[in-house]
Design an enzyme around this catalytic site. Structure first.
Site, short mmCIF file in Angstrom:
data_model
loop_
_atom_site.label_atom_id
_atom_site.label_comp_id
_atom_site.label_asym_id
_atom_site.label_seq_id
_atom_site.Cartn_x
_atom_site.Cartn_y
_atom_site.Cartn_z
N GLN A 1 -14.89 2.27 0.81
CA GLN A 1 -14.19 2.05 -0.27
C GLN A 1 -13.89 3.21 -1.18
O GLN A 1 -14.55 4.04 -1.42
CB GLN A 1 -14.68 1.24 -1.00
CG GLN A 1 -13.97 0.54 -2.31
CD GLN A 1 -14.71 -0.67 -3.08
OE1 GLN A 1 -15.87 -0.92 -3.03
NE2 GLN A 1 -14.05 -1.33 -4.07
N HIS B 1 -9.96 -5.26 -3.68
CA HIS B 1 -8.85 -5.43 -2.93
C HIS B 1 -8.85 -5.90 -1.52
O HIS B 1 -9.89 -5.42 -0.74
CB HIS B 1 -7.90 -4.35 -3.30
CG HIS B 1 -8.49 -2.98 -2.60
ND1 HIS B 1 -9.35 -2.21 -3.33
CD2 HIS B 1 -8.19 -2.46 -1.43
CE1 HIS B 1 -9.74 -1.08 -2.67
NE2 HIS B 1 -9.21 -1.25 -1.54
N ASP C 1 0.65 -1.07 -0.01
CA ASP C 1 -0.05 -0.02 0.04
C ASP C 1 0.85 1.15 -0.22
O ASP C 1 1.92 1.41 0.75
CB ASP C 1 -0.92 -0.02 1.22
CG ASP C 1 -1.96 0.89 1.10
OD1 ASP C 1 -3.26 0.47 1.02
OD2 ASP C 1 -1.68 2.23 1.09
N ILE C 2 0.55 2.03 -1.02
CA ILE C 2 1.35 3.65 -0.96
C ILE C 2 1.38 4.31 0.39
O ILE C 2 2.12 5.21 0.59
CB ILE C 2 0.76 4.20 -2.22
CG1 ILE C 2 1.79 4.94 -2.72
CG2 ILE C 2 -0.39 5.12 -1.91
CD1 ILE C 2 1.63 5.53 -4.30
N HIS D 1 -6.84 -5.71 1.96
CA HIS D 1 -6.00 -5.15 2.80
C HIS D 1 -5.32 -6.25 3.69
O HIS D 1 -6.02 -6.93 4.36
CB HIS D 1 -6.45 -4.04 3.67
CG HIS D 1 -6.80 -2.78 2.89
ND1 HIS D 1 -6.12 -1.68 2.67
CD2 HIS D 1 -7.95 -2.46 2.51
CE1 HIS D 1 -6.85 -0.60 2.02
NE2 HIS D 1 -7.89 -1.14 1.88
N ASN E 1 -12.94 -3.43 2.22
CA ASN E 1 -13.74 -2.21 2.23
C ASN E 1 -14.67 -2.26 1.00
O ASN E 1 -14.09 -2.38 -0.25
CB ASN E 1 -12.96 -0.99 2.21
CG ASN E 1 -12.27 -0.79 3.60
OD1 ASN E 1 -12.78 -1.14 4.58
ND2 ASN E 1 -11.09 -0.19 3.16
P1 AMP Z 1 -9.78 1.30 0.16
O1 AMP Z 1 -10.48 2.63 1.10
O2 AMP Z 1 -10.03 -0.02 0.61
O3 AMP Z 1 -10.40 1.51 -1.17
O4 AMP Z 1 -8.21 1.56 0.04
C1 AMP Z 1 -7.58 1.93 -1.18
C2 AMP Z 1 -5.87 1.82 -0.89
O5 AMP Z 1 -5.46 2.28 -2.05
C3 AMP Z 1 -5.47 2.89 0.25
O6 AMP Z 1 -4.96 2.12 1.52
C4 AMP Z 1 -4.57 3.76 -0.61
O7 AMP Z 1 -3.39 3.91 0.27
C5 AMP Z 1 -4.02 2.55 -1.50
N1 AMP Z 1 -3.45 3.15 -2.95
C6 AMP Z 1 -4.08 4.13 -3.61
N2 AMP Z 1 -3.22 4.34 -4.57
C7 AMP Z 1 -2.38 3.25 -4.61
C8 AMP Z 1 -1.12 3.19 -5.44
N3 AMP Z 1 -0.86 3.64 -6.74
N4 AMP Z 1 -0.49 2.11 -4.93
C9 AMP Z 1 -0.55 1.45 -3.97
N5 AMP Z 1 -1.65 1.64 -3.14
C10 AMP Z 1 -2.36 2.72 -3.41
#
Ligand code: AMP
Ligand code: ZN
Length: 120
Positions: free
Chosen positions: A97, A103, A34-35, A105, A90
């Protein structure tokens, strides 16, 4: 020919168009860090084929979902989460979400973790 998935962030990561810190990849799934990690170990597992979230999953997706879950333990352990981790999915607005490509986590680390539930 274009479709909605052309612009989907995680489809683009899955196709290698946007870089990621890869943890694992096979023909069906991809795992990457995760970024914006919320714990020492925080990676995401995605199917390469686009699916918005679990509302769109049915038993036809059982193999792919099983593959995602079936890999997570060894990946978490290999990254140092040897004393436990959480798996969070989520879904939709109430689930907070943010990226509408399914995805999981995987959140772990050496210390006890918060609930992982977003409150703001
Ligand atoms: P969600 O709220 O479950 O949709 O979470 C989306 C997740 O994606 C968040 O924890 C972000 O930090 C992560 N995210 C967004 N863009 C990227 C990316 N380019 N590379 C890795 N993780 C990302
Ligand atoms: Zn997608």
């Amino acid at each position: 020919m274009g479709n909605a998935n052309d612009q989907c962030l995680f489809c683009r990561i899955g196709r290698g168009e946007i870089p990621c810190r890869k943890v694992y990849e096979d023909d069906e799934i991809l795992a990457f860090h995760d970024i914006n990690p919320s714990a020492p170990v925080h990676f995401l597992v995605i199917p390469k084929r686009h699916l918005e979230n679990l509302y769109d999953a049915d038993l036809a997706h059982a193999g792919m979902l099983g593959r995602m879950m079936g890999r997570i333990g060894e990946l978490a352990r290999s990254l140092g989460a040897t004393d436990g981790f959480r798996v969070v999915v989520n879904n939709g607005r109430v689930g907070r979400q943010e990226v509408y490509h399914l995805h999981m986590h995987v959140i772990g680390g050496p210390e006890p973790l918060g609930s992982g539930i977003k409150r703001t």
